[in-house]
Design a protein around this motif. Sequence first.
Motif, short mmCIF file in Angstrom:
data_model
loop_
_atom_site.label_atom_id
_atom_site.label_comp_id
_atom_site.label_asym_id
_atom_site.label_seq_id
_atom_site.Cartn_x
_atom_site.Cartn_y
_atom_site.Cartn_z
N PRO A 94 -5.11 3.20 -6.74
CA PRO A 94 -5.38 1.75 -6.69
C PRO A 94 -4.25 0.88 -7.25
O PRO A 94 -4.24 -0.33 -7.00
N LEU A 95 -3.29 1.45 -7.97
CA LEU A 95 -2.22 0.65 -8.56
C LEU A 95 -1.07 0.40 -7.58
O LEU A 95 -0.17 -0.39 -7.88
N SER A 96 -1.10 1.07 -6.45
CA SER A 96 -0.04 0.89 -5.46
C SER A 96 -0.66 0.61 -4.10
O SER A 96 -1.87 0.78 -3.89
N SER A 97 0.19 0.17 -3.18
CA SER A 97 -0.25 -0.07 -1.81
C SER A 97 0.51 0.86 -0.87
O SER A 97 1.74 0.89 -0.91
N PHE A 98 -0.23 1.64 -0.07
CA PHE A 98 0.39 2.64 0.79
C PHE A 98 0.14 2.33 2.26
O PHE A 98 -0.87 1.73 2.63
N ASP A 99 1.06 2.80 3.06
CA ASP A 99 0.88 2.79 4.51
C ASP A 99 1.48 4.08 5.05
O ASP A 99 2.59 4.46 4.68
N MET A 100 0.74 4.78 5.91
CA MET A 100 1.21 6.06 6.42
C MET A 100 1.19 6.06 7.94
O MET A 100 0.27 5.55 8.57
N LEU A 101 2.24 6.64 8.54
CA LEU A 101 2.36 6.74 9.98
C LEU A 101 2.71 8.17 10.37
O LEU A 101 3.69 8.73 9.86
N ALA A 102 1.91 8.75 11.27
CA ALA A 102 2.23 10.07 11.82
C ALA A 102 3.06 9.87 13.08
O ALA A 102 2.66 9.14 13.98
N VAL A 103 4.24 10.51 13.12
CA VAL A 103 5.18 10.29 14.21
C VAL A 103 4.74 11.00 15.49
O VAL A 103 4.98 10.52 16.59
N ASP A 104 4.06 12.14 15.36
CA ASP A 104 3.70 12.94 16.53
C ASP A 104 2.25 13.39 16.41
O ASP A 104 1.51 12.90 15.55
N LYS A 105 1.85 14.34 17.24
CA LYS A 105 0.51 14.90 17.23
C LYS A 105 0.55 16.33 16.67
O LYS A 105 1.60 16.94 16.57
N THR A 145 4.85 5.04 3.20
CA THR A 145 5.54 3.91 2.56
C THR A 145 4.69 3.38 1.42
O THR A 145 3.52 3.04 1.61
N GLU A 146 5.26 3.32 0.23
CA GLU A 146 4.57 2.81 -0.96
C GLU A 146 5.19 1.49 -1.37
O GLU A 146 6.41 1.36 -1.50
N GLN A 147 4.33 0.49 -1.55
CA GLN A 147 4.79 -0.81 -2.04
C GLN A 147 4.44 -0.92 -3.52
O GLN A 147 3.27 -0.88 -3.89
N PHE A 148 5.48 -1.00 -4.33
CA PHE A 148 5.28 -1.01 -5.78
C PHE A 148 6.28 -1.99 -6.40
O PHE A 148 7.48 -1.92 -6.14
N SER A 149 5.76 -2.93 -7.21
CA SER A 149 6.59 -3.93 -7.89
C SER A 149 7.46 -4.70 -6.90
O SER A 149 8.64 -5.00 -7.14
N GLY A 150 6.87 -5.01 -5.74
CA GLY A 150 7.57 -5.82 -4.76
C GLY A 150 8.60 -5.08 -3.93
O GLY A 150 9.33 -5.70 -3.14
N ARG A 151 8.68 -3.78 -4.07
CA ARG A 151 9.65 -3.00 -3.29
C ARG A 151 8.94 -1.90 -2.51
O ARG A 151 7.88 -1.43 -2.90
N ASP A 152 9.56 -1.52 -1.39
CA ASP A 152 9.01 -0.47 -0.54
C ASP A 152 9.79 0.82 -0.73
O ASP A 152 11.03 0.83 -0.72
#
Length: 228
Positions: A94-105, A145-152
């Motif tokens: 909960p202290l960070s913001s994440f986004d994940m993308l799978a490139v393939d199957k 991708t983790e967004q933490f302290s304004g940086r990715d």
Amino acid sequence: MKKLYITGLLLLCMMHCCFAQLAALSIGGALPAGSFSNQNFTNQESGFAQSGFSYGLSVVYPVYPNLGITADFGQMTADFNSNAYTRSLNLANPLSSFDMLAVDKYRVNQALTGIYAFVPFNQFTLGVKLQAGFAHVKIPEKRITEQFSGRDYTRIINSATDVAPAYSWGLMAIYKFNSRINFIAQVDNIYTPTSFQFNYFSNTDDMQKFPVNIFRIAFGIGISLQRN
């Protein structure tokens, strides 16, 4: 040694093809099951796998009135549920913001051979298959991708492959349209206990058990290669 086993299995399958009475091409859907379809982040064997497609070649060689030998080659794909993984990752951190993308199957290639017990009903034949062989499984590359302290910060989990024994059971129905053309429908469950030298949930390189369990529902057209 594993390559030797695979080579021997492929040769055995090719022998079945040479003596086959029926060869069929089929396409259909692939439905992940068990932990492979699980979206529980606390379970390290969760695959977050979604439905996909399948295609393959099946051959049947009857050796007795109600018993035969069968071989199966094919590929199944399954999508990775990136949205569900992202939600689970954010709930767990909960202290960070994440986004994940799978490139393939996910891609599962199988070579199987075994026995086929069947009962004919006029133009229909219903049967049960029990098979064993090998599967080659490819895990898709993932970018977190983790967004933490304004940086990715982006971390890449590379694609990985493994070859392991595979086991399958299934049902097959064959409709004999004429002396050469057959229509087939089949449902198979294929399981392979693969493992990979990475961990989705940490930065370690320890071997991770990752069993793949998937159902295949397919329809196709078969050609009778030998006259009865």
